[in-house]
Motif scaffolding. Structure first.
Motif, PDB file in Angstrom:
ATOM      1  N   SER A   1       0.829  -1.208   0.000  1.00  0.00           N
ATOM      2  CA  SER A   1       0.000   0.000   0.000  1.00  0.00           C
ATOM      3  C   SER A   1       0.860   1.253   0.000  1.00  0.00           C
ATOM      4  CB  SER A   1      -0.934   0.005   1.217  1.00  0.00           C
ATOM      5  OG  SER A   1      -1.805  -1.111   1.179  1.00  0.00           O
ATOM      6  N   GLU A   2       2.029   1.174   0.639  1.00  0.00           N
ATOM      7  CA  GLU A   2       2.952   2.303   0.643  1.00  0.00           C
ATOM      8  C   GLU A   2       3.778   2.380  -0.643  1.00  0.00           C
ATOM      9  OE1 GLU A   2       5.286   1.688   4.089  1.00  0.00           O
ATOM     10  OE2 GLU A   2       3.654   2.120   5.510  1.00  0.00           O
ATOM     11  N   GLY A   3       3.645   1.403  -1.507  1.00  0.00           N
ATOM     12  CA  GLY A   3       4.415   1.378  -2.741  1.00  0.00           C
ATOM     13  C   GLY A   3       5.800   0.780  -2.574  1.00  0.00           C
ATOM     14  N   ASP A   4       6.069   0.202  -1.410  1.00  0.00           N
ATOM     15  CA  ASP A   4       7.394  -0.380  -1.129  1.00  0.00           C
ATOM     16  C   ASP A   4       7.375  -1.855  -1.543  1.00  0.00           C
ATOM     17  OD1 ASP A   4       9.922  -0.901  -0.264  1.00  0.00           O
ATOM     18  OD2 ASP A   4       9.487  -0.689   1.892  1.00  0.00           O
ATOM     19  N   ILE A   5       7.468  -2.097  -2.834  1.00  0.00           N
ATOM     20  CA  ILE A   5       7.445  -3.474  -3.342  1.00  0.00           C
ATOM     21  C   ILE A   5       8.711  -4.217  -2.936  1.00  0.00           C
ATOM     22  CG2 ILE A   5       7.194  -4.917  -5.384  1.00  0.00           C
ATOM     23  CD1 ILE A   5       4.728  -3.269  -4.696  1.00  0.00           C
ATOM     24  N   GLU A   6       9.847  -3.546  -2.999  1.00  0.00           N
ATOM     25  CA  GLU A   6      11.112  -4.193  -2.630  1.00  0.00           C
ATOM     26  C   GLU A   6      11.121  -4.557  -1.145  1.00  0.00           C
ATOM     27  OE1 GLU A   6      13.429  -5.248  -4.580  1.00  0.00           O
ATOM     28  OE2 GLU A   6      12.337  -4.487  -6.340  1.00  0.00           O
ATOM     29  N   GLY A   7      10.520  -3.698  -0.340  1.00  0.00           N
ATOM     30  CA  GLY A   7      10.430  -4.021   1.087  1.00  0.00           C
ATOM     31  C   GLY A   7       9.564  -5.247   1.333  1.00  0.00           C
ATOM     32  N   ALA A   8       8.471  -5.365   0.554  1.00  0.00           N
ATOM     33  CA  ALA A   8       7.605  -6.539   0.677  1.00  0.00           C
ATOM     34  C   ALA A   8       8.344  -7.795   0.226  1.00  0.00           C
ATOM     35  CB  ALA A   8       6.348  -6.328  -0.147  1.00  0.00           C
ATOM     36  N   LYS A   9       9.131  -7.689  -0.836  1.00  0.00           N
ATOM     37  CA  LYS A   9       9.920  -8.835  -1.292  1.00  0.00           C
ATOM     38  C   LYS A   9      10.957  -9.237  -0.252  1.00  0.00           C
ATOM     39  CE  LYS A   9       9.617  -7.877  -6.262  1.00  0.00           C
ATOM     40  NZ  LYS A   9      10.408  -7.535  -7.475  1.00  0.00           N
ATOM     41  N   GLN A  10      11.593  -8.242   0.348  1.00  0.00           N
ATOM     42  CA  GLN A  10      12.593  -8.527   1.366  1.00  0.00           C
ATOM     43  C   GLN A  10      11.956  -9.217   2.568  1.00  0.00           C
ATOM     44  OE1 GLN A  10      15.824  -8.166   1.080  1.00  0.00           O
ATOM     45  NE2 GLN A  10      16.292  -8.845   3.184  1.00  0.00           N
ATOM     46  N   LEU A  11      10.750  -8.784   2.913  1.00  0.00           N
ATOM     47  CA  LEU A  11      10.031  -9.431   4.011  1.00  0.00           C
ATOM     48  C   LEU A  11       9.740 -10.893   3.694  1.00  0.00           C
ATOM     49  CD1 LEU A  11       8.550  -9.188   6.741  1.00  0.00           C
ATOM     50  CD2 LEU A  11       6.529  -8.444   5.459  1.00  0.00           C
ATOM     51  N   CYS A  12       9.372 -11.180   2.448  1.00  0.00           N
ATOM     52  CA  CYS A  12       9.096 -12.570   2.050  1.00  0.00           C
ATOM     53  C   CYS A  12      10.367 -13.408   2.049  1.00  0.00           C
ATOM     54  CB  CYS A  12       8.452 -12.582   0.668  1.00  0.00           C
ATOM     55  SG  CYS A  12       6.799 -11.859   0.626  1.00  0.00           S
ATOM     56  N   ARG A  13      11.479 -12.794   1.636  1.00  0.00           N
ATOM     57  CA  ARG A  13      12.745 -13.547   1.619  1.00  0.00           C
ATOM     58  C   ARG A  13      13.214 -13.896   3.027  1.00  0.00           C
ATOM     59  NH1 ARG A  13      14.208 -10.038  -2.857  1.00  0.00           N
ATOM     60  NH2 ARG A  13      15.132  -8.566  -1.363  1.00  0.00           N
ATOM     61  N   GLU A  14      12.924 -13.032   3.979  1.00  0.00           N
ATOM     62  CA  GLU A  14      13.379 -13.259   5.352  1.00  0.00           C
ATOM     63  C   GLU A  14      12.450 -14.178   6.128  1.00  0.00           C
ATOM     64  OE1 GLU A  14      13.664  -9.400   6.998  1.00  0.00           O
ATOM     65  OE2 GLU A  14      15.528  -8.886   5.925  1.00  0.00           O
ATOM     66  N   THR A  15      11.314 -14.504   5.561  1.00  0.00           N
ATOM     67  CA  THR A  15      10.345 -15.375   6.242  1.00  0.00           C
ATOM     68  C   THR A  15      10.411 -16.772   5.644  1.00  0.00           C
ATOM     69  OG1 THR A  15       8.893 -13.467   6.564  1.00  0.00           O
ATOM     70  CG2 THR A  15       7.932 -15.646   6.917  1.00  0.00           C
TER      71      THR A  15
END
Length: 282
Positions: free
Chosen positions: A128-142
């Motif tokens: 929602s904030e437009g932080d797609i890379e942050g969302a990807k990083q969150l998925c990689r760390e989980t």
């Protein structure tokens, strides 16, 4: 003169009697001492015998307690030997290998479980904030398949919804296959254990009939002993199959739980991506 001789005779007689008494008394004392010593020896021997009996009773009681404590172990060992070690070893091998696969699957599935709803909320906030890379990083760390599927969908967020959906479902099938990896071996050992037991039973029956033929008698003792040895392998095979079936049912329930989490997360992810596309007019 006669009086003097008589007096001397009386004195001598008295001295002789005293000497006899002196000699007899020590002998009596020695006899009493010997009797006392022999009585003491008998009492000592009796006490020693009683103590040895008590020690033997304690030893037998200890052996009985040890037998009761290790009764199940000795009983299983005896049954294992009676049931033909060759087939019993095969059944035991099926149990060990089946449990190894079960433990590996349980550990893998336990590590794959996460709080999927919390993960989807975090991804929604970042997208929602437009932080797609942050969302990807969150998925990689989980860890876990849910995070992997979400990462796969975010990688194709710039594509059409049909392509994104197709990619997610294709990758989801791959993750499901990873969850079910090794379960076919567990099912194989569940089927093998009673089969090996039945095989041992059939061969044991054949051997029992051979013994009857050799003995030339069909007495109940020969038949009962042969039947007992033949049926032990079947008992162990069924027990092994039941144990593995319990583990397999638990593993299946965990796979179903993770699969439902994946499906729910995919629906939520598609909604998040669709909202993102509407906001950015992609």
């Amino acid at each position: 003169m006669k009086k003097l001789i008589a007096l001397i005779a009386i004195i001598g007689l008295t001295a002789f009697v005293q000497s006899i008494d002196a000699q007899v008394t020590p002998q009596g004392d020695s006899i009493e001492a010997v009797v006392a010593d022999s009585t003491l020896v008998q009492v000592t021997d009796s006490l020693a015998a009683d103590s040895s009996l008590v020690a033997m009773d304690d030893m037998e009681l200890g052996e009985d307690l040890d037998a009761e404590a290790g009764g199940m172990h000795h009983r299983l060992k005896k049954m294992f030997i009676d049931g033909t070690p060759l087939f019993m070893s095969l059944v035991a091998l099926a149990l060990v290998l089946g449990l190894a696969f079960c433990i590996e699957r349980i550990m893998y599935l336990t590590l794959s479980e996460i709080n999927a709803k919390r993960l989807m909320k975090d991804i929604d906030a970042k997208v929602s904030e437009g932080d797609i890379e942050g969302a990807k990083q969150l998925c990689r760390e989980t860890r876990g398949p849910v995070a992997s599927i979400c990462y796969q969908g975010l990688m194709h967020i710039r594509e059409q919804m049909d392509d994104i959906e197709r990619s997610i479902y294709s990758y989801g099938s791959v993750q499901t296959a990873k969850l079910e990896k090794g379960t076919s071996w567990i099912k194989l050992f569940i089927a093998m254990a009673p089969s090996l037991g039945f095989l041992g039973t059939v061969i044991g029956m054949v051997m029992a009939f051979e013994q009857i033929q050799i003995a030339g008698d069909i007495g109940p003792t020969i038949v009962a002993s042969g039947m007992k040895v033949a049926l032990i392998t079947t008992i162990f095979g069924i027990v092994v199959a039941l144990i593995l079936q319990l583990f397999y049912s638990y593993i299946t329930s965990k796979i179903e739980h993770l699969t439902s989490q994946m499906e729910e997360s995919v629906v939520t992810l598609l909604d998040i991506i669709m909202q993102y596309k509407h906001q950015h007019h992609d």
